[in-house]
Design a protein around this motif. Structure first.
Motif, short mmCIF file in Angstrom:
data_model
loop_
_atom_site.label_atom_id
_atom_site.label_comp_id
_atom_site.label_asym_id
_atom_site.label_seq_id
_atom_site.Cartn_x
_atom_site.Cartn_y
_atom_site.Cartn_z
N THR A 21 -8.36 47.97 5.21
CA THR A 21 -7.22 47.41 4.50
C THR A 21 -7.01 45.97 4.96
O THR A 21 -7.49 45.56 6.03
CB THR A 21 -5.93 48.20 4.78
OG1 THR A 21 -5.58 48.07 6.16
CG2 THR A 21 -6.09 49.67 4.40
N ARG A 22 -6.28 45.24 4.17
CA ARG A 22 -5.96 43.86 4.52
C ARG A 22 -5.20 43.83 5.85
O ARG A 22 -5.46 42.97 6.70
CB ARG A 22 -5.13 43.23 3.40
CG ARG A 22 -4.84 41.77 3.61
CD ARG A 22 -3.98 41.22 2.47
NE ARG A 22 -3.65 39.83 2.71
CZ ARG A 22 -4.20 38.82 2.06
NH1 ARG A 22 -5.09 39.04 1.11
NH2 ARG A 22 -3.85 37.59 2.35
N THR A 23 -4.30 44.77 6.04
CA THR A 23 -3.52 44.83 7.28
C THR A 23 -4.41 45.07 8.49
O THR A 23 -4.22 44.46 9.55
CB THR A 23 -2.44 45.92 7.18
OG1 THR A 23 -1.59 45.61 6.07
CG2 THR A 23 -1.61 46.02 8.43
N GLU A 24 -5.38 45.96 8.36
CA GLU A 24 -6.30 46.23 9.47
C GLU A 24 -7.09 44.98 9.83
O GLU A 24 -7.27 44.66 11.02
CB GLU A 24 -7.28 47.35 9.10
CG GLU A 24 -6.67 48.73 9.05
CD GLU A 24 -7.66 49.78 8.61
OE1 GLU A 24 -7.81 50.78 9.34
OE2 GLU A 24 -8.30 49.61 7.55
N LEU A 25 -7.57 44.29 8.82
CA LEU A 25 -8.34 43.06 9.08
C LEU A 25 -7.45 41.97 9.68
O LEU A 25 -7.88 41.26 10.60
CB LEU A 25 -9.01 42.57 7.80
CG LEU A 25 -10.12 43.47 7.27
CD1 LEU A 25 -10.57 43.01 5.89
CD2 LEU A 25 -11.29 43.52 8.23
N ALA A 26 -6.24 41.85 9.19
CA ALA A 26 -5.31 40.85 9.73
C ALA A 26 -5.03 41.14 11.21
O ALA A 26 -5.00 40.22 12.04
CB ALA A 26 -4.01 40.84 8.93
N ALA A 27 -4.85 42.41 11.54
CA ALA A 27 -4.61 42.77 12.95
C ALA A 27 -5.82 42.45 13.81
O ALA A 27 -5.68 41.95 14.94
CB ALA A 27 -4.27 44.26 13.04
N ALA A 28 -7.01 42.70 13.30
CA ALA A 28 -8.23 42.39 14.06
C ALA A 28 -8.36 40.89 14.29
O ALA A 28 -8.70 40.45 15.39
CB ALA A 28 -9.46 42.92 13.33
N LEU A 29 -8.07 40.12 13.27
CA LEU A 29 -8.14 38.66 13.41
C LEU A 29 -7.10 38.16 14.41
O LEU A 29 -7.38 37.28 15.22
CB LEU A 29 -7.96 37.98 12.05
CG LEU A 29 -9.08 38.22 11.05
CD1 LEU A 29 -8.74 37.60 9.70
CD2 LEU A 29 -10.41 37.71 11.57
N HIS A 30 -5.92 38.75 14.36
CA HIS A 30 -4.86 38.37 15.31
C HIS A 30 -5.30 38.68 16.75
O HIS A 30 -5.12 37.86 17.65
CB HIS A 30 -3.56 39.10 14.96
CG HIS A 30 -2.46 38.84 15.92
ND1 HIS A 30 -1.77 37.65 15.95
CD2 HIS A 30 -1.94 39.61 16.92
CE1 HIS A 30 -0.88 37.70 16.92
NE2 HIS A 30 -0.96 38.88 17.51
N ARG A 31 -5.88 39.88 16.95
CA ARG A 31 -6.35 40.26 18.29
C ARG A 31 -7.42 39.31 18.80
O ARG A 31 -7.54 39.07 20.00
CB ARG A 31 -6.91 41.68 18.28
CG ARG A 31 -5.87 42.77 18.30
CD ARG A 31 -6.48 44.15 18.56
NE ARG A 31 -7.56 44.49 17.64
CZ ARG A 31 -7.40 45.06 16.44
NH1 ARG A 31 -6.19 45.34 16.02
NH2 ARG A 31 -8.44 45.35 15.69
N LYS A 32 -8.23 38.77 17.89
CA LYS A 32 -9.30 37.85 18.28
C LYS A 32 -8.79 36.41 18.42
O LYS A 32 -9.58 35.51 18.70
CB LYS A 32 -10.43 37.88 17.24
CG LYS A 32 -11.14 39.21 17.17
CD LYS A 32 -12.00 39.41 18.38
CE LYS A 32 -12.88 40.64 18.19
NZ LYS A 32 -13.90 40.73 19.21
N GLY A 33 -7.51 36.21 18.18
CA GLY A 33 -6.93 34.88 18.38
C GLY A 33 -7.14 33.92 17.23
O GLY A 33 -7.00 32.71 17.39
N VAL A 34 -7.44 34.42 16.05
CA VAL A 34 -7.61 33.55 14.88
C VAL A 34 -6.22 33.08 14.45
O VAL A 34 -5.31 33.90 14.30
CB VAL A 34 -8.30 34.31 13.72
CG1 VAL A 34 -8.33 33.48 12.45
CG2 VAL A 34 -9.71 34.71 14.13
N PRO A 35 -6.04 31.77 14.27
CA PRO A 35 -4.73 31.27 13.84
C PRO A 35 -4.28 31.93 12.52
O PRO A 35 -5.11 32.19 11.63
CB PRO A 35 -4.96 29.77 13.64
CG PRO A 35 -6.16 29.45 14.47
CD PRO A 35 -7.00 30.70 14.47
#
Length: 174
Positions: free
Chosen positions: A30-44
């Motif tokens: 889901t978009r939310t899952e990907l957004a959370a993964a990007l956040h965890r990786k420090g993507v702005p």
């Protein structure tokens, strides 16, 4: 941005795309899952939103398609009912309206058929004459999200077919 050994070097957008593609290779997300993964990786956040927007535009992220596939798969493989499937999709960040449409695809007949299959399969491993069999079977269906009335009815019918008096008639809560 905090990188790891598996993140490619480069600008944040390239890193975000690579992370999303790697995750989408495993399974739909889901978009939310990907957004959370990007956040965890420090993507702005602004980079993540831009990348996720583009992935949505080209069809790599589609929460509605994800929800439909999730419902079919989890209902068939795990025997989950609409209520449990809706809860899982909500936890994955799928919009409530999308969840509603996805679980509506499961009609009452298919849900009842699947409940009956689960009960029949479970009755092969537990003695139906066990005085706790009815409670165990109803509990199993409840944990999978089946409505109480349906669970009681399916269990009562299955036990009755085996000559066991399992649940009183008044337990029908449909």
């Amino acid at each position: 941005m905090a990188g790891t050994e598996t993140d490619p070097p480069g600008d944040p957008e390239t890193v975000a795309k690579a992370i999303c593609l790697r995750l989408l290779t495993d399974r739909a997300r889901t978009r939310t899952e990907l957004a959370a993964a990007l956040h965890r990786k420090g993507v702005p956040a602004e980079v993540a939103e831009r990348v996720l927007g583009r992935f949505s535009e080209v069809g790599l992220i589609d929460d509605a398609a994800f929800a439909e596939q999730w419902v079919r798969s989890r209902h068939n493989s795990r025997g989950l009912a609409r209520r449990a499937l809706a809860a899982e999709l909500h936890r994955k960040g799928v919009d409530g309206e999308v969840v509603g449409r996805a679980v509506a695809a499961l009609d009452r007949d298919s849900e009842e058929r699947r409940a009956r299959e689960l009960v029949d399969r479970k009755l092969r491993t537990i003695p139906s004459a066990d005085h706790r069999a009815a409670n165990r079977l109803v509990g199993m269906l409840a944990r999978k999200g089946y409505p109480a009335g349906l669970a009681y009815r399916v269990v009562r019918e299955a036990l009755s077919e085996r000559g066991v008096k399992g649940l009183p008639e008044e337990a029908d809560l449909d």
